[in-house]
Design a protein around this motif. Structure first.
Motif, short mmCIF file in Angstrom:
data_model
loop_
_atom_site.label_atom_id
_atom_site.label_comp_id
_atom_site.label_asym_id
_atom_site.label_seq_id
_atom_site.Cartn_x
_atom_site.Cartn_y
_atom_site.Cartn_z
N GLN A 1 0.61 -1.33 -0.52
CA GLN A 1 0.18 -0.31 0.02
C GLN A 1 0.49 1.08 0.20
N SER A 2 0.53 2.00 -1.01
CA SER A 2 1.57 3.13 -0.88
C SER A 2 -0.21 4.26 -1.07
N GLY A 3 0.24 5.41 0.51
CA GLY A 3 -0.81 6.27 -0.14
C GLY A 3 -2.04 5.46 0.68
N THR A 4 -2.86 6.02 -0.73
CA THR A 4 -4.04 5.42 -0.82
C THR A 4 -4.48 3.84 -1.52
N ALA A 5 -3.29 4.18 -2.31
CA ALA A 5 -3.21 2.42 -3.72
C ALA A 5 -2.84 1.40 -3.06
N VAL A 6 -3.74 0.57 -3.02
CA VAL A 6 -3.07 -0.72 -2.94
C VAL A 6 -2.85 -1.56 -3.58
N SER A 7 -2.48 -2.81 -4.36
CA SER A 7 -1.87 -3.41 -5.09
C SER A 7 -1.24 -4.93 -4.75
N CYS A 8 -2.50 -5.87 -4.79
CA CYS A 8 -1.84 -6.97 -4.56
C CYS A 8 -1.54 -8.30 -5.70
N ALA A 9 -0.21 -8.85 -5.73
CA ALA A 9 -0.09 -9.64 -6.68
C ALA A 9 0.11 -11.29 -6.07
N ASN A 10 0.00 -12.00 -7.22
CA ASN A 10 -0.30 -13.39 -6.90
C ASN A 10 1.05 -14.16 -5.65
N ALA A 11 0.64 -14.51 -5.07
CA ALA A 11 1.97 -15.51 -4.02
C ALA A 11 2.51 -16.79 -5.08
N SER A 12 3.44 -17.00 -5.51
CA SER A 12 4.46 -17.53 -6.12
C SER A 12 3.19 -18.92 -6.63
N TYR A 13 2.39 -19.69 -5.67
CA TYR A 13 1.75 -20.91 -5.36
C TYR A 13 -0.31 -20.34 -5.90
N ASN A 14 -0.38 -19.42 -6.58
CA ASN A 14 -1.73 -19.59 -7.33
C ASN A 14 -1.53 -18.52 -7.74
N GLY A 15 -0.61 -18.42 -9.00
CA GLY A 15 -1.04 -17.56 -10.00
C GLY A 15 -2.25 -17.48 -11.23
N SER A 16 -2.16 -18.97 -10.94
CA SER A 16 -2.39 -19.71 -12.09
C SER A 16 -4.25 -20.28 -12.14
N VAL A 17 -5.09 -19.31 -12.11
CA VAL A 17 -6.78 -19.52 -12.70
C VAL A 17 -7.13 -19.81 -13.50
N PRO A 18 -7.64 -21.38 -13.33
CA PRO A 18 -7.65 -22.02 -14.64
C PRO A 18 -9.34 -21.41 -15.10
N ASP A 19 -10.28 -21.93 -16.75
CA ASP A 19 -11.01 -21.74 -16.95
C ASP A 19 -11.93 -22.13 -15.93
N GLY A 20 -13.33 -21.38 -15.74
CA GLY A 20 -13.84 -22.38 -14.07
C GLY A 20 -13.38 -22.46 -13.09
N GLY A 21 -12.12 -21.70 -12.83
CA GLY A 21 -11.86 -21.99 -11.29
C GLY A 21 -12.05 -20.23 -11.14
N SER A 22 -11.23 -20.76 -9.35
CA SER A 22 -10.83 -19.56 -8.77
C SER A 22 -10.11 -19.58 -8.20
N VAL A 23 -9.83 -18.56 -7.41
CA VAL A 23 -8.66 -18.51 -5.94
C VAL A 23 -8.74 -17.43 -5.80
N THR A 24 -8.41 -17.92 -4.20
CA THR A 24 -9.30 -16.31 -3.57
C THR A 24 -8.05 -15.38 -2.32
N PHE A 25 -7.51 -14.18 -2.36
CA PHE A 25 -6.96 -14.11 -1.07
C PHE A 25 -7.38 -13.12 0.29
N GLY A 26 -7.08 -13.20 1.03
CA GLY A 26 -7.28 -12.40 2.48
C GLY A 26 -6.35 -11.03 2.98
N PHE A 27 -7.32 -10.29 4.06
CA PHE A 27 -6.15 -9.47 4.24
C PHE A 27 -6.88 -9.27 5.81
N ASN A 28 -6.22 -8.08 6.31
CA ASN A 28 -6.44 -7.29 7.45
C ASN A 28 -6.11 -6.19 7.36
N ALA A 29 -7.13 -5.44 7.44
CA ALA A 29 -6.62 -3.76 7.29
C ALA A 29 -7.20 -2.60 8.37
#
Ligand code: G3I
Length: 451
Positions: free
Chosen positions: A409-437
């Motif tokens: 997070q830089s100022g108000t801008a948040v950017s979240c990138a995939n971890a090494s193990y969950n960059g791939s999202v197949p057709d029909g699939g999904s990936v979830t990440f979470g955070f506290n704020a």
């Protein structure tokens, strides 16, 4: 009250926009510019949802408050909920829902006073004379209607009194008191709150058939006798592709008797898993039900029986069936949502993308200084080998911790990138990440973009 509603509406606009889109096809995201409650109001209608009181925070609360102009407690006002032991009352959830409605400028539909189901054991297991049963019912109605006098727009006084063939259902009430219990209950409810509209509510009475004709004849007779009856509720627990062709005609014949009509428990169930053709059919089904109500002046309210698939009675009662509501389990509007909007004259919608990956942001829990959020990236007709989700926090929120993604997070801008193990999202699939704020003041849902 007005300003809090306005800011919640602003939150809703953000929520709908919170579905970031990475379109692999040629379509563009559908944008619902105007909350459903405002579209409904412009048509002179009220749009409601059944709710669970304990869920009325975070995203569930935001959508309830911004999209709907009425709420119905799904269970909280039923006899087993309010008087589980004789003389021992529990109004906690019912009070909470009424307070929420008042804070969000919403009507409450009270549900329900006289029913054969969800009664407490002490009542159903007791052995009562007719006089005792009558006293119990009168006292229940006096107590509950009296408690909320002036705060309930409409009561489902009597629920589901008929069999499919139009004969009276054999119930505790019918068998103990005879069919006159219906007129008595309406009369007692009217005495307890003369300003509330009083309804009889049933299912499988949406089209013209033996059951709805029995209801019609009952309402006609009650009107002739001067019994206080203001409306009929057509529950509308429908099956995909089976909206009765006589729905509008049926609504109209009740209206012509001089009563209001409400669609009280609309949902459209289908076999799981739902595919895009079924969701498109469901959009058409929701649209045609809402349009039938919109076409009749005395059809005053359409209420969905839960607005999200995560809060629907269907999977528990019909194993293998579900997806019956206008929002998916992650609070993303489904095609059915747009079907409702279109029937209410909502513009600005465009066909859904043919293939896309989307990111949906939800607040899963919130406390006085912090909250937990979740972003789900889903692909349909497209896929990803890596991803990045960006958003801007406009109200001072700060990410303190993230999992299943690397967030900066830089100022108000948040950017979240995939971890090494969950960059791939197949057709029909999904990936979830979470955070506290952390948050303070307000915690509006930001628009997210997926790249
Ligand atoms: O509260 C208990 C919880 O403590 C327990 O852990 C859990 C385990 O099963 O059950 C919870 O109670 C459930 C209750 O909903 C609250 O969630 C009951 O099992 C469940 O049977 C009950 O279902 C309700 C159903 O009425 C009962 O007939 C649905 O939520 C409610 O949406 C539904 O609503 C009815 C309308 O009132 C009338 N028209 C039909 C409609 C659908 O059945």
């Amino acid at each position: 009250m007005r300003s809090s509603r306005t800011s919640l509406r602003a939150g809703l606009a953000a929520l709908v926009a919170a579905v970031g889109l990475f379109a692999a096809g040629t379509g563009t995201a559908r944008a619902a510019d105007t909350p459903l409650r405002d579209l409904a109001a412009a048509k002179g209608k009220v749009l409601g949802t059944a709710v669970t009181g304990s869920k009325l925070t975070g995203t569930y609360g935001d959508i309830t408050g911004t999209q709907f102009s009425a709420v119905t407690p799904g269970n909280a006002m039923k006899w087993e909920s309010v008087e589980p032991a004789r003389g021992s009352f529990n109004w906690t959830e019912a009070d909470q829902i009424v307070a929420f409605a008042q804070a969000h400028d919403q009507q409450v539909r009270g549900h329900t006073l006289v029913w054969h189901s969800q009664n407490p054991g002490w009542l159903t297991d007791g052995s009562w004379t007719s006089a005792q049963l009558s006293d119990l019912l009168r006292s229940h109605i006096d107590t509950e209607v009296g408690r909320y006098k002036g705060r309930i727009a409409a009561w489902d006084v009597v629920n589901e009194p008929f069999n499919e063939d139009g004969t009276y259902r054999s119930t505790l009430w019918h068998d103990g008191l005879g069919p006159g219990y219906i007129a008595d209950a309406l009369t007692w409810a009217h005495a307890a709150d003369p300003d509330a509209d009083l309804y009889i509510n049933d299912y499988n009475v949406e089209g013209v058939n033996a059951k709805s004709t029995a209801l019609y004849n009952l309402v006609k007779s009650l009107k002739q006798q001067g019994v206080p009856i203001d409306g009929v509720g057509l529950q509308a627990h429908l099956i995909l592709g089976q909206v009765p062709s006589t729905l509008q005609q049926n609504i109209q014949r009740f209206a012509d008797l001089g009563v209001d009509v409400a669609i009280t428990e609309l949902d459209v169930r289908m076999q799981l898993p739902a595919d895009s053709a079924e969701l498109a059919q469901q959009e058409a089904d929701f649209k045609s039900v809402v349009a039938a109500c919109a076409a009749v002046a005395r059809c005053v309210n359409v209420t969905v029986w839960g607005f999200t698939d995560s809060d629907s009675w269907v999977p528990g009662t019909f194993p293998g069936y579900g997806a019956a509501t206008p929002y998916d389990e992650d609070y993303r509007p489904k095609p059915a949502y747009y079907g409702i909007a279109e029937a209410l004259g909502g513009g600005g919608t465009t066909p859904p993308p043919t293939g896309a990956c989307t990111a949906a942001y939800t607040v899963t829990s919130q406390w006085n200084t912090g909250f937990t959020g979740q972003v789900r990236i889903s692909c349909s007709g497209a896929s990803l080998s890596s991803w990045k989700v960006n958003w801007t926090y406009g109200a001072g929120q700060r990410i303190t911790q993230a999992w299943n993604a690397t967030c900066t997070q830089s100022g108000t801008a948040v950017s979240c990138a995939n971890a090494s193990y969950n960059g791939s999202v197949p057709d029909g699939g999904s990936v979830t990440f979470g955070f506290n704020a952390s948050w303070s003041g307000t915690n509006p849902v930001p628009a997210v973009t997926l790249g």
